[in-house]
Design a protein around this motif. Structure first.
Motif, short mmCIF file in Angstrom:
data_model
loop_
_atom_site.label_atom_id
_atom_site.label_comp_id
_atom_site.label_asym_id
_atom_site.label_seq_id
_atom_site.Cartn_x
_atom_site.Cartn_y
_atom_site.Cartn_z
N GLY A 31 0.79 -1.22 0.00
CA GLY A 31 0.00 0.00 0.00
C GLY A 31 0.83 1.28 0.00
N VAL A 32 1.90 1.30 0.79
CA VAL A 32 2.75 2.50 0.84
C VAL A 32 3.47 2.69 -0.49
CG1 VAL A 32 4.67 3.63 2.03
CG2 VAL A 32 3.03 2.28 3.33
N GLY A 33 3.99 1.60 -1.04
CA GLY A 33 4.67 1.70 -2.33
C GLY A 33 3.74 2.20 -3.42
N ALA A 34 2.50 1.74 -3.41
CA ALA A 34 1.53 2.19 -4.41
C ALA A 34 1.15 3.65 -4.18
CB ALA A 34 0.29 1.31 -4.36
N TYR A 35 1.04 4.06 -2.91
CA TYR A 35 0.63 5.43 -2.59
C TYR A 35 1.57 6.44 -3.25
CZ TYR A 35 -0.77 9.56 0.07
OH TYR A 35 -1.21 10.81 0.41
N TYR A 36 2.87 6.29 -3.01
CA TYR A 36 3.81 7.29 -3.52
C TYR A 36 4.06 7.12 -5.02
CZ TYR A 36 4.26 8.95 1.16
OH TYR A 36 3.96 9.48 2.40
N GLN A 37 3.95 5.92 -5.52
CA GLN A 37 4.02 5.73 -6.97
C GLN A 37 2.89 6.51 -7.66
OE1 GLN A 37 3.11 1.75 -8.38
NE2 GLN A 37 4.51 1.98 -10.09
N ASP A 38 1.69 6.38 -7.14
CA ASP A 38 0.53 7.07 -7.72
C ASP A 38 0.63 8.59 -7.53
OD1 ASP A 38 -0.32 4.53 -8.27
OD2 ASP A 38 -1.80 4.46 -6.63
N LEU A 39 1.07 9.01 -6.34
CA LEU A 39 1.17 10.44 -6.06
C LEU A 39 2.17 11.11 -6.99
CD1 LEU A 39 0.48 12.87 -4.19
CD2 LEU A 39 2.42 12.18 -2.78
N LEU A 40 3.36 10.53 -7.11
CA LEU A 40 4.39 11.17 -7.92
C LEU A 40 4.04 11.13 -9.40
CD1 LEU A 40 7.69 10.12 -6.14
CD2 LEU A 40 6.11 11.97 -5.65
N GLU A 41 3.34 10.11 -9.82
CA GLU A 41 2.93 10.02 -11.21
C GLU A 41 2.10 11.23 -11.63
OE1 GLU A 41 0.87 6.51 -13.84
OE2 GLU A 41 -0.13 7.06 -11.97
N GLN A 42 1.26 11.72 -10.71
CA GLN A 42 0.39 12.85 -11.04
C GLN A 42 1.00 14.20 -10.64
OE1 GLN A 42 -3.88 12.38 -10.94
NE2 GLN A 42 -3.66 10.41 -9.91
N LEU A 43 1.92 14.21 -9.66
CA LEU A 43 2.53 15.47 -9.26
C LEU A 43 3.74 15.85 -10.12
CD1 LEU A 43 2.56 15.52 -5.34
CD2 LEU A 43 0.99 16.67 -6.90
N ALA A 44 4.42 14.86 -10.68
CA ALA A 44 5.65 15.13 -11.41
C ALA A 44 5.50 16.18 -12.51
CB ALA A 44 6.20 13.83 -12.00
N PRO A 45 4.43 16.16 -13.32
CA PRO A 45 4.31 17.18 -14.37
C PRO A 45 4.16 18.60 -13.83
CG PRO A 45 2.86 15.31 -14.82
CD PRO A 45 3.34 15.16 -13.41
N LEU A 46 3.85 18.74 -12.55
CA LEU A 46 3.59 20.06 -11.97
C LEU A 46 4.81 20.66 -11.31
CD1 LEU A 46 0.19 19.11 -10.27
CD2 LEU A 46 0.55 20.08 -12.55
N MET A 47 5.92 19.93 -11.26
CA MET A 47 7.10 20.39 -10.52
C MET A 47 8.29 20.48 -11.45
SD MET A 47 6.79 18.19 -7.03
CE MET A 47 5.18 17.78 -6.38
N SER A 48 9.33 21.15 -10.97
CA SER A 48 10.58 21.19 -11.71
C SER A 48 11.19 19.80 -11.77
CB SER A 48 11.56 22.17 -11.06
OG SER A 48 12.82 22.10 -11.69
N GLU A 49 11.25 19.12 -10.61
CA GLU A 49 11.79 17.77 -10.57
C GLU A 49 11.32 17.08 -9.30
OE1 GLU A 49 15.98 15.42 -11.48
OE2 GLU A 49 15.96 17.60 -11.23
N VAL A 50 10.98 15.82 -9.42
CA VAL A 50 10.61 15.01 -8.26
C VAL A 50 11.21 13.64 -8.47
CG1 VAL A 50 8.40 14.39 -9.33
CG2 VAL A 50 8.72 14.07 -6.89
#
Length: 395
Positions: A31-50
């Motif tokens: 569950g934790v691995g999926a949480y951050y995988q999903d979060l970064l997948e959608q946040l990455a386009p909004l940031m300089s780098e993640v």
């Protein structure tokens, strides 16, 4: 086929921000691995780098500094990173904020490096190890030892964090008892695979039921097997892997209406959710229950136990069916089987709308948290009445 709306986040993204996420959980493996995988997948386009710094599993092999077997569960590993490699990678990224997701070797090293560099830390608190040790080693010296080690690790992690983030009130209260300087309620993101791909409307039937998750004692898999015995005309499927794999395979070999699917990647899991009519999650306890939210987003019925943290989100409750403490999963299923197809279709449609709305608010909330952490030296708002938490609960 229906296409879910695209989440409009461009106006709220923390443009120009560099973020590091450090986790002991491999992407998609729990569950934790999926949480951050999903979060970064959608946040990455909004940031300089993640960037995510964690163990990885490629072609069945663990990629990390050192992977040690985890007692009692061959599907999970205790992973120890190369400290010099992690330090070099963080120096190269120069993150403005570090999110530490877990209290294992990766997380503890991450918070130490961030503190030395003067980088603010947000700590994720997603798993109640206190409850796990009670379930697995209740009253034994091993349980007391494991509980003590996890509590010490969490206290160290919390002491180095600006705020501790959890996705249920129960987790935040536990964090406060362990010395968290401030706490914040966070939602759970839905992966693009589940949120943004075309979905098939629910047909109103209740013929195929799916459990998906780690095959472990806290998931109460006995309730799934019992329900399959009591409802022989319904097809049950179990997706996942874990220490109870042999027991699940044995039950599947005995019951003609029960099958074991093994561990599935995200695309295969989404396809199985779409193929089934209902997601069953009868766990003794779940910090949240991400798969339940994902199934809601796919316009599927979802039946969860009263021990699932997802029920602590008032905005989601109208889209969920609940197994009360006095009922078994089989009994709760009987109630749903007695409903009309139109009643079941309406519940599934409602669930999809609620899940996708919360997903949008969750991502917006994370952007606000990251911006606030970088721009302010003070701790994040604490307690149940913070504005960010209220905004999420009003979804």
């Amino acid at each position: 086929m229906m296409n879910p709306p695209t989440v409009p986040l461009s106006s709220s993204g923390p443009r120009g921000m560099r973020v590091a996420v450090i986790s002991d959980a491999a992407p998609g493996r729990n569950g934790v691995g999926a949480y951050y995988q999903d979060l970064l997948e959608q946040l990455a386009p909004l940031m300089s780098e993640v960037q995510l710094f964690s163990p990885r599993v490629e072609n069945g092999r663990w990629r990390t500094g050192l992977a040690l077997p985890l007692p009692g569960d061959r599907t999970q590993k205790l992973c120890i990173p190369n400290p010099w490699a992690l330090k070099r990678a963080l120096c190269q990224l120069q993150p403005q904020v570090v999110v530490v997701a877990t209290p294992g070797p990766y997380g503890l090293l991450g918070v130490r490096l961030a503190r030395r560099a003067g980088i603010p830390v947000l700590a994720g608190f997603h798993t109640s190890f206190e409850q796990l040790t009670q379930l697995y080693w209740k009253g034994s010296w091993r349980g007391r030892l494991v509980h003590s080690l996890f509590e010490r690790s969490h206290r160290y992690l919390f002491a180095g964090a600006r705020s501790v983030l959890g996705n249920s009130r129960e987790m935040l209260e536990l964090a406060e008892r362990m010395g968290a300087p401030a706490t914040g309620l966070i939602g759970t993101p839905i992966s693009a695979e589940f949120a943004l791909t075309a979905r098939r409307p629910h047909g109103g039937h209740l013929e195929r039921i799916l459990f998906a998750g780690r095959l472990a004692a806290e998931k109460n898999l006995e309730a799934v097997v019992e329900a399959a015995r009591i409802h022989p005309s319904v097809q049950f499927s179990i997706a996942g892997d874990g220490p109870l794999r042999a027991r699940v395979k044995s039950a599947a070999a005995t019951l003609p209406n029960l099958r074991w699917l093994g561990w599935l990647d995200r695309a295969a899991l989404r396809a199985e959710v779409d193929h089934h009519d209902l997601l069953l999650l009868p766990s003794h306890f779940e910090s949240f229950g991400t798969i339940a939210l994902e199934a809601m987003a796919r316009e599927r019925l979802v039946l969860v136990s009263s021990g699932c943290g997802i029920l602590q989100w008032p905005s989601l409750r109208p889209g969920l069916s609940v197994i009360p403490p006095e009922e078994s999963a089989a009994m709760a299923l009987q109630r749903l089987l007695a409903e009309t197809p139109e009643q079941r279709r309406a519940l599934a449609r409602r669930a999809a709308g609620l899940a996708l709305t919360l997903n949008e608010r969750c991502l917006t909330h994370w952007c606000e948290l990251l911006r606030h952490t970088v721009s302010s030296r003070s701790p994040l708002p604490s307690g149940p009445q913070s504005g960010l938490e209220s905004a999420l609960e009003q979804a």
